[in-house]
Design an enzyme around this catalytic site. Structure first.
Site, PDB file in Angstrom:
ATOM      1  N   HIS A 121      56.563 -37.472 -32.040  1.00  0.00           N
ATOM      2  CA  HIS A 121      57.873 -37.073 -31.541  1.00  0.00           C
ATOM      3  C   HIS A 121      57.802 -35.934 -30.523  1.00  0.00           C
ATOM      4  O   HIS A 121      58.833 -35.444 -30.055  1.00  0.00           O
ATOM      5  CB  HIS A 121      58.756 -36.657 -32.731  1.00  0.00           C
ATOM      6  CG  HIS A 121      60.219 -36.722 -32.471  1.00  0.00           C
ATOM      7  ND1 HIS A 121      61.032 -35.604 -32.496  1.00  0.00           N
ATOM      8  CD2 HIS A 121      61.039 -37.758 -32.175  1.00  0.00           C
ATOM      9  CE1 HIS A 121      62.278 -35.957 -32.245  1.00  0.00           C
ATOM     10  NE2 HIS A 121      62.317 -37.258 -32.045  1.00  0.00           N
ATOM     11  N   LYS A 157      57.599 -33.925 -27.121  1.00  0.00           N
ATOM     12  CA  LYS A 157      58.094 -34.198 -25.760  1.00  0.00           C
ATOM     13  C   LYS A 157      57.551 -33.114 -24.823  1.00  0.00           C
ATOM     14  O   LYS A 157      58.128 -32.022 -24.722  1.00  0.00           O
ATOM     15  CB  LYS A 157      59.626 -34.204 -25.724  1.00  0.00           C
ATOM     16  CG  LYS A 157      60.311 -34.861 -26.927  1.00  0.00           C
ATOM     17  CD  LYS A 157      60.044 -36.344 -27.045  1.00  0.00           C
ATOM     18  CE  LYS A 157      60.574 -36.897 -28.349  1.00  0.00           C
ATOM     19  NZ  LYS A 157      61.999 -36.717 -28.590  1.00  0.00           N
ATOM     20  N   ASP A 204      49.861 -30.550 -13.293  1.00  0.00           N
ATOM     21  CA  ASP A 204      48.926 -29.492 -12.906  1.00  0.00           C
ATOM     22  C   ASP A 204      49.115 -28.293 -13.835  1.00  0.00           C
ATOM     23  O   ASP A 204      48.835 -28.389 -15.007  1.00  0.00           O
ATOM     24  CB  ASP A 204      49.091 -29.126 -11.431  1.00  0.00           C
ATOM     25  CG  ASP A 204      48.553 -30.226 -10.500  1.00  0.00           C
ATOM     26  OD1 ASP A 204      47.736 -31.055 -10.976  1.00  0.00           O
ATOM     27  OD2 ASP A 204      48.950 -30.262  -9.333  1.00  0.00           O
TER      28      ASP A 204
END
Length: 529
Positions: free
Chosen positions: A210, A212, A217
């Site tokens: 889950h 995110k 870079d």
């Protein structure tokens, strides 16, 4: 007369989540001892651990500066000092999407994307095309391909239906086999008969990847948003961009890589393989898998802390005015850092503080609930109204989930009223026509301050799933930078201004009526959504 349904169709068409809850509890009790000894190959779920009551809040000095007030977090996790001018709050799904595309196009060394899943629509395809273009133009003057793309998704959600996250990414794997890596995390709790019995639509309730994190870079976006069209258009979430913060980016790149090492690796023919030397997540011994995965992931956390200890960076001194604490929660793997920090943060919030807390799926754990009800700080809790819940209007049993959240909210509000805490704890519902609500996190205001000096932002929802079932990550940002504090305050106001405060009459409206069967089933399934 209609033909009789098979028992399996009947059960799963009516109460699949409820059945999963019952099976989970039964299997947990039967096989817990067996799993502890040998690693069961049968019905296994993450234990439904009993939650301890929260300890009483301790008074704290409100005259301290933000860094001094929250420096105890460094006892648990690394701390990265960054200039507040390099931290930017994004406010809309479209801004989130456009920034990602722009950053992918200009990436020279690495793109790292960790999400629950990648959608299959036009906007998602455009995102994949951006990665393809960046890879095509990544050769240096000597013809070497410098750009590496690393993608981490959940296996169950990413494999749903014929056209799915995997098929969306196969062209990248086939065209750039040496530059692209796609890892699909599979929870060790979905195995054996349980894996065979639970339909595809519901198997992700057992546990998912889950996290995110979107990294380009040395810049990284921390969010609660997935890579899907609604999250790019009309699904409100939260997003913060840490621009040119190399140490933070290195940490999350290593973290995603460690989870990816413990995941199944997508191949160009759409098959999956375990990385050499790793244990299979659902065919191998569960204890061996969790031990190996935990060592790799905590190795990233501990290595960062060790580097800071040796260099003296962890003391928090220096010219930077903002501190970033990465918090990781992966209870199926025995990692519960975020839970420890969040509980202490809520517990020690004094009566002179105000906390704005939001969750797209309001379903506090018993521990968090007890902390909020017993704390001294003022709370403003924002949740989705039924109409902006992501399950509103869904077919089948899923369509009853918004009503289940109404039931949970009403029970919590009744406890607030029963304890006479209405002046200290306020519930709010988010409203926005044609939008859904997925924002989560909190903003912490110290005594006498009109702007927050701390925020939590990332993937956790403060519910049972976030604490016990899924892999989660968020960051605590502590800042003395007035401009950044103003950005965080503006973000909070933007969300709360679209809300209305909950009262007893809210739940008495006809549209808030909750059917009896939903009330009866909710206790069985609330730990799965």
């Amino acid at each position: 007369m209609a033909a009789p349904m098979s028992w399996r169709r009947l059960v799963f068409s009516v109460c699949s989540p409820a059945l999963a809850g019952v099976v989970a509890r039964i299997s947990d009790r039967i096989f817990r001892k067996h799993d502890r000894r040998r690693g069961s190959s049968l019905l296994l779920l993450a234990p439904l651990l009993a939650e301890v009551d929260a300890v009483p809040a301790r008074p704290s000095s409100s005259s301290e500066g933000p860094h001094t007030h929250f420096r105890w977090m460094a006892e648990h996790v690394p701390v990265f000092r960054v200039p507040g001018t390099q931290v930017h709050v994004l406010h809309s799904p479209d801004q989130f999407y456009q920034v990602m595309k722009a950053r992918i196009r200009t990436a020279k060394r690495r793109v790292v994307m960790a999400s629950l899943y990648l959608g299959t629509g036009t906007l998602e395809q455009d995102l994949v095309d951006c990665m393809e273009e960046a890879l095509e133009h990544s050769q240096d003057q000597e013809g070497r391909n410098r750009l590496k793309v690393t993608i981490l998704l959940d296996y169950t959600r990413g494999s749903r239906d014929k056209k799915n996250s995997r098929t969306m990414l196969l062209p990248l794997l086939r065209c750039f086999p040496d530059q692209v890596r796609v890892s699909l995390y599979h929870t060790p709790d979905l195995r054996g008969l349980l894996r065979l019995l639970i339909p595809q639509r519901f198997n992700e309730t057992i546990g998912v990847q889950h996290i995110k994190v979107y990294l380009f870079d040395n810049s990284v976006i921390i969010s609660g948003a997935n890579l899907s069209d609604s999250y790019f258009t009309n699904r409100q979430d939260r997003y913060v961009l840490l621009d040119d913060c190399e140490e933070v980016a290195d940490f999350f790149s290593d973290l995603v890589g460690a989870v990816g090492d413990s995941s199944l690796q997508l191949q160009a023919d759409n098959s999956v393989q375990v990385m050499e030397g790793m244990v299979h997540p659902y065919r191998g011994n569960r204890v061996d898998f969790t031990t190996s995965a935990r060592e790799r992931i905590m190795g990233v956390v501990n290595a960062a802390r060790a580097r800071q200890h040796l260099s003296g960076e962890g003391d928090g001194h220096g010219e930077s005015d903002t501190w970033v604490f990465p918090l990781v929660q992966m209870k199926p793997l025995g990692i519960h850092v975020d839970e420890q920090v969040t509980k202490r943060l809520l517990t020690e919030a004094g009566g002179d503080s105000t906390i704005y807390l939001t969750s797209g799926y309001f379903n506090l754990t018993r521990t968090y609930m007890h902390v909020v009800l017993g704390a001294a700080a003022d709370y403003r809790i924002l949740m989705a109204s039924p109409e902006v819940n992501g399950f509103f209007g869904a077919k089948g049993v899923a369509g009853a989930i918004p009503a289940a959240y109404v039931h949970l909210a009403r029970k919590f509000y009744s406890k607030v009223c029963g304890l006479g805490q209405q002046e200290r704890i306020h519930l709010h519902e988010y409203h926005r026509p044609d939008w859904t609500f997925h924002a989560k996190g909190l903003w912490f205001y110290l005594k006498g301050q009109s702007r927050p000096c701390l925020t939590l932002i990332g993937s956790p929802n403060f519910g049972y799933r976030s604490v016990h079932r899924d892999l989660e990550a968020q960051i605590a940002i502590v800042t003395e930078n007035e401009d950044l504090q103003a950005q965080l305050h503006q973000e909070q106001e933007m969300l709360y201004k679209r809300s209305t405060e909950v009262s007893t009459s809210t739940f008495d409206r006809p549209e808030r009526y909750v059917k009896l069967w939903v009330k009866l089933v909710t206790p069985l399934i609330k730990n799965f959504f």
